[in-house]
Write an enzyme that holds these catalytic residues in place. Structure first.
Site, PDB file in Angstrom:
ATOM      1  N   GLU A  44      29.058  36.505  19.982  1.00  0.00           N
ATOM      2  CA  GLU A  44      29.005  35.330  20.844  1.00  0.00           C
ATOM      3  C   GLU A  44      30.292  35.182  21.661  1.00  0.00           C
ATOM      4  O   GLU A  44      30.254  34.893  22.856  1.00  0.00           O
ATOM      5  CB  GLU A  44      28.802  34.075  19.983  1.00  0.00           C
ATOM      6  CG  GLU A  44      28.699  32.785  20.778  1.00  0.00           C
ATOM      7  CD  GLU A  44      28.673  31.555  19.881  1.00  0.00           C
ATOM      8  OE1 GLU A  44      29.351  31.557  18.836  1.00  0.00           O
ATOM      9  OE2 GLU A  44      27.972  30.597  20.227  1.00  0.00           O
ATOM     10  N   GLU A 101      22.037  14.716  24.270  1.00  0.00           N
ATOM     11  CA  GLU A 101      21.041  15.546  24.949  1.00  0.00           C
ATOM     12  C   GLU A 101      19.642  15.239  24.410  1.00  0.00           C
ATOM     13  O   GLU A 101      18.673  15.117  25.176  1.00  0.00           O
ATOM     14  CB  GLU A 101      21.373  17.039  24.760  1.00  0.00           C
ATOM     15  CG  GLU A 101      20.424  17.952  25.532  1.00  0.00           C
ATOM     16  CD  GLU A 101      20.644  19.443  25.248  1.00  0.00           C
ATOM     17  OE1 GLU A 101      21.652  19.781  24.579  1.00  0.00           O
ATOM     18  OE2 GLU A 101      19.811  20.242  25.689  1.00  0.00           O
ATOM     19  N   CYS A 126      23.693  26.051  17.466  1.00  0.00           N
ATOM     20  CA  CYS A 126      25.008  26.396  16.900  1.00  0.00           C
ATOM     21  C   CYS A 126      25.069  27.805  16.353  1.00  0.00           C
ATOM     22  O   CYS A 126      26.139  28.363  16.164  1.00  0.00           O
ATOM     23  CB  CYS A 126      25.377  25.485  15.746  1.00  0.00           C
ATOM     24  SG  CYS A 126      24.966  23.800  16.016  1.00  0.00           S
ATOM     25  N   GLU A 131      25.000  17.014  21.574  1.00  0.00           N
ATOM     26  CA  GLU A 131      23.629  17.383  21.238  1.00  0.00           C
ATOM     27  C   GLU A 131      22.775  16.132  21.000  1.00  0.00           C
ATOM     28  O   GLU A 131      21.624  16.060  21.414  1.00  0.00           O
ATOM     29  CB  GLU A 131      23.627  18.275  19.989  1.00  0.00           C
ATOM     30  CG  GLU A 131      22.432  19.194  19.900  1.00  0.00           C
ATOM     31  CD  GLU A 131      22.657  20.285  18.848  1.00  0.00           C
ATOM     32  OE1 GLU A 131      22.842  21.441  19.260  1.00  0.00           O
ATOM     33  OE2 GLU A 131      22.668  19.980  17.649  1.00  0.00           O
ATOM     34  N   GLU A 181      29.578  34.853  29.662  1.00  0.00           N
ATOM     35  CA  GLU A 181      29.677  33.485  30.187  1.00  0.00           C
ATOM     36  C   GLU A 181      30.656  32.631  29.375  1.00  0.00           C
ATOM     37  O   GLU A 181      30.956  31.504  29.755  1.00  0.00           O
ATOM     38  CB  GLU A 181      28.298  32.816  30.223  1.00  0.00           C
ATOM     39  CG  GLU A 181      27.643  32.589  28.873  1.00  0.00           C
ATOM     40  CD  GLU A 181      26.815  33.766  28.401  1.00  0.00           C
ATOM     41  OE1 GLU A 181      27.077  34.905  28.857  1.00  0.00           O
ATOM     42  OE2 GLU A 181      25.920  33.567  27.556  1.00  0.00           O
ATOM     43  N   SER A 235      18.775  23.567  22.797  1.00  0.00           N
ATOM     44  CA  SER A 235      19.845  22.713  23.312  1.00  0.00           C
ATOM     45  C   SER A 235      20.823  23.551  24.133  1.00  0.00           C
ATOM     46  O   SER A 235      21.129  24.686  23.775  1.00  0.00           O
ATOM     47  CB  SER A 235      20.594  22.065  22.144  1.00  0.00           C
ATOM     48  OG  SER A 235      21.860  21.608  22.573  1.00  0.00           O
ATOM     49  N   CYS A 287      25.171  28.731   7.359  1.00  0.00           N
ATOM     50  CA  CYS A 287      26.414  29.500   7.542  1.00  0.00           C
ATOM     51  C   CYS A 287      27.088  29.863   6.221  1.00  0.00           C
ATOM     52  O   CYS A 287      27.779  30.872   6.141  1.00  0.00           O
ATOM     53  CB  CYS A 287      27.383  28.715   8.400  1.00  0.00           C
ATOM     54  SG  CYS A 287      26.594  28.041   9.861  1.00  0.00           S
ATOM     55  N   LYS A 289      29.120  35.580  15.459  1.00  0.00           N
ATOM     56  CA  LYS A 289      30.137  34.838  16.213  1.00  0.00           C
ATOM     57  C   LYS A 289      31.038  35.788  16.986  1.00  0.00           C
ATOM     58  O   LYS A 289      31.583  35.431  18.026  1.00  0.00           O
ATOM     59  CB  LYS A 289      30.983  33.987  15.267  1.00  0.00           C
ATOM     60  CG  LYS A 289      30.247  32.799  14.689  1.00  0.00           C
ATOM     61  CD  LYS A 289      30.245  31.622  15.633  1.00  0.00           C
ATOM     62  CE  LYS A 289      29.411  30.476  15.062  1.00  0.00           C
ATOM     63  NZ  LYS A 289      28.976  29.550  16.117  1.00  0.00           N
TER      64      LYS A 289
END
Lengths: 167, 575
Positions: B362, B283, B300, B280, B367, B320, B504, B359
């Protein structure tokens, strides 16, 4: 919403947009907008609720919450003949429940539904102020007084005759 | 602060004039039972369980919303009060399913605890069961309206805290059901799967989807090599499930307990948090130097990703492309690790322990199979892991401390603070500073981005220019920042966004209760973990250096792109 909007007639979308535009920016405009929308569309389809939510900048869940709370709003198309049974206290104690049961059986639908052929819908009314004549049943603008479950078939035959005569 | 005096149960006490009777009673050491009340968040007085008698008032009053008055005489424990409370709870129980033994919230259900506390042993009322909508469409959250008591806490967090506004009461009176619009399922609605509703639901009406059985099955299967990664936030919160103070950092015991459950390898998500920082940070620098889209926003937090895809799908190029640390771990495990260990990735079962329900969602995004398999097979919340430790009879206070396994057992302090708001920003800047200037940041602690303020800002001097950054936590705070981006007026270069209040450590999979106090303590716990580590900068993690040397090449390289980066979809339903 994009899918449901595509299914909606363009002219209906424009009608709804015009109603919203008249109220845009005014606080407390949700209920009047819903009222007027139902007046032009006959009911409040999902695409219209989504549209109203988006343009008034409130969440669809809030719009749908209001629509589902008030019995005068309907999310389903109404039948050509809208049968209303009063469940106010006086009518209730004179067995309006029995009338509702009979109507549900005869029409094959539940309260709040419309028959598949689009002819009948069934709903519950609150007191119409004619308690002395109860139980009250209305068919569109027409009022049936002192109703009984046994008289339901006659009433439905009445409606069929009206339909045949093209009234 | 002006004080007034009142009497509660014959005890004279002085309290702030703006207190409620409930707050005054608690200050005086008197317990008044509550059910719908959620301190500082949801105080509407709908359940009527907290009623008390006030001298001179004909009716019992709900203490959670009634302000104190000078000279007020309150009785919290009269026969009339006890009867009223019992009646209230009995009425709630009259249409509540009585399958407590098999309920996910058994022994953690506030309604059950209340019935016990009020000595309810039988119920005189027999009610028709409430309208039952059972929705298990989501891989993260299960909604069972038959267990709903209509307290509306979930509405408050969904609408007022997160401002996602998916839930609403539909219908009226007895038929009311708390639901997404039009009776949609959780998956059809624009739910972001953050699970904040599951942390406030007093009953089993909103719970996470459990993967405990799947994980037990994998552990029992001798052909499976079962690895687990543990997210940074877990070490500072899981202790609460075993009677420790919030914020107690239990890394060693946690690893010991998880090893005792039978996992083949126990790894630390802090490792891929460090990897995330490498990717990151690179990036960000690439975007700055090549005129790419700025501000860049962190990626994240999967609840945030769901939010941006569904509500701000037009600004996805600001996010990102880095996968979250969980997913980076997943793809590295079934490629690099599998090769290194000579294990067929088909036989690897990859588990993650996360403070998060999103999560779970996710991990099931289509993908997320860049290794050719599901990169992460099962996601457990902190609560689920605690349940497994309990089921296995492992005693947290007796278990020996152990270290994470090599090669992914080493995480820097920067990785540890990924679990709290401001942590990713701080971690990123520690490394970006080095990448830009070639020198190490002298003071690694960036206090400007710490704390529980909704939006935090800081300006960092980087290679001769000032870089503005912002840190936002809790989805309810982010629209302002995103609208600025939409209008092209964002003053920032880099933005950290975490979906849940506090980050989190306040996630939807964390132990209950999660409130301001517990959030603060868990954050303190993670900062302490950071301070106690020798390596506090991601780029100094020797195993991060190793994976680039042995496998990945360089950050943003071809393999990184394939395994560590992803893409997003514009999922807006309203445009």
């Amino acid at each position: 919403m994009s899918v449901t909007l595509k299914q909606a007639e363009q002219k209906d979308v424009e009608l709804v947009d015009r109603i919203i535009s008249a109220y845009e920016g005014q606080p407390g405009s949700l209920i009047p907008v819903l009222h007027e929308t139902q007046k032009v569309l006959g009911f409040l389809p999902r695409w219209a609720q989504d549209r109203i939510a988006q343009r008034l900048n409130i969440s669809p869940s809030e719009v749908n919450s209001v629509v589902s709370f008030y019995s005068l709003f309907s999310e389903k198309p109404k039948g050509k003949y809208c049968i209303g049974v009063c469940k106010g206290t006086a009518c209730y104690v004179k067995n309006s429940e029995g009338i509702i049961e009979k109507l549900q059986k005869e029409l094959g639908i539940e309260v709040g539904d419309t028959t598949d052929d689009g002819m009948y819908s069934l709903e519950v009314l609150r007191c119409l102020g004619a308690c002395g004549l109860g139980p009250i049943v209305t068919v569109n603008e027409k009022v049936y007084t002192r109703m009984k479950p046994e008289k339901v078939r006659d009433m439905l035959r009445d409606i069929e005759d009206m339909e045949k005569r093209g009234e | 602060m002006s004080m007034i005096e009142l009497t509660i149960d014959n005890k004279r006490i002085k309290v702030d004039k703006d207190s409620t009777i409930l707050e005054a009673a608690r200050q005086a050491g008197i317990t008044v039972p509550t059910l719908c009340y959620l301190e500082g968040v949801h105080q509407v007085g709908s359940c009527r369980v907290c009623v008390v008698e006030v001298k001179g008032s004909k009716n019992l009053v709900p203490s959670c919303i009634t302000k104190v008055q000078n000279g007020m005489k309150v009785i919290t424990n009269s026969e009339r009060v006890r009867n009223a409370r019992r009646t209230m709870v009995n009425l709630l129980l009259s249409n509540h399913p009585d399958d407590c033994l098999a309920c996910a919230k058994n022994q953690k259900c506030e309604l059950q605890q209340l019935a016990y506390q009020l000595n309810i042993r039988e119920n005189p009322f027999e009610g028709q069961p409430s309208r039952a909508v059972y929705d298990d469409s989501s891989p993260a959250i299960i909604r069972d309206s038959s267990k709903c008591i209509l307290c509306r806490r979930c509405l408050t967090v969904c609408n007022s805290v997160q401002k996602v506004s998916v839930l609403a009461p539909l219908g009226r009176g007895y038929d009311t059901v708390i639901s997404p619009a039009y009776g949609q399922t959780v998956m059809e609605a624009t739910c972001v799967q953050c699970g904040q509703c599951t942390t406030v639901c007093p009953t089993g009406a909103l719970v996470e989807k459990s993967y405990i059985e799947d994980v037990w099955n994998a552990l029992a299967d001798p052909s499976k090599h079962v690895v687990v990664q543990i997210a940074p936030a877990i070490r500072a919160s899981i202790g609460e499930c075993f009677g420790y103070e919030p914020g107690t950092v239990l890394t060693g015991k946690l690893v010991g307990a998880v090893k005792a459950l039978g996992f083949d390898k126990v790894f630390d998500t802090n490792f891929t948090a460090d990897l995330t920082i490498m990717e990151e940070g690179s990036e960000l620098l690439h975007r700055i130097s090549s005129g790419g889209k700025l501000p860049m926003i962190t990626s994240c937090s999967p609840g945030w990703i769901n939010f941006v895809e569904q509500f701000y799908g037009d600004i996805l190029d600001h996010v990102s492309t880095c996968k979250s640390p969980q997913q980076m771990f997943g793809s590295v495990i079934k490629t690099y690790y599998a090769q290194k260990m000579g294990i067929d990735p088909a036989n690897i079962y990859s588990v993650s322990v996360m403070p998060c329900t999103a999560k779970k969602y996710e991990a099931r995004r289509e993908e997320m199979q860049s290794s050719g398999f599901w990169d992460v097979d099962a996601v457990l919340t902190t609560r689920e892991l605690a349940a497994m430790i309990n089921e296995a009879g492992i005693q947290m206070d007796k278990i020996d401390e152990q270290n994470f396994d090599i090669p992914f057992g080493e995480g820097s302090g920067a990785g540890a603070i990924f679990g709290n708001t401001g942590g990713v920003m701080e971690a990123a800047l520690r490394t970006v500073y080095k990448l830009v200037t070639g020198e190490e940041l002298e003071n690694v602690e960036l206090t400007d981005v710490r704390g529980l303020k909704g939006i935090k800002e800081a300006t960092i001097r980087l290679g001769g220019r000032d870089v503005s950054v912002a840190v936002v936590h809790g989805l309810g705070n982010i629209r302002e920042i995103l609208d600025q981006i939409r209008e092209g007026k964002s003053p920032y270069t880099f933005i950290e966004i975490m979906c849940c209040p506090g980050g989190c450590i306040g996630g939807g999979g964390q132990p209950t209760p999660t409130n301001h106090e517990t959030r603060k303590k868990r954050i303190e716990g993670l900062y302490k973990a950071d301070r106690n580590l020798e390596i506090r900068r991601s780029h100094q993690n020797p195993y991060v250096k190793m994976i680039y040397e042995e496998f990945l090449g360089a950050p943003l390289g071809e393999l990184s792109h394939k395994l560590l980066h992803t893409h997003y979809r514009d999922r807006r339903t309203v445009q």
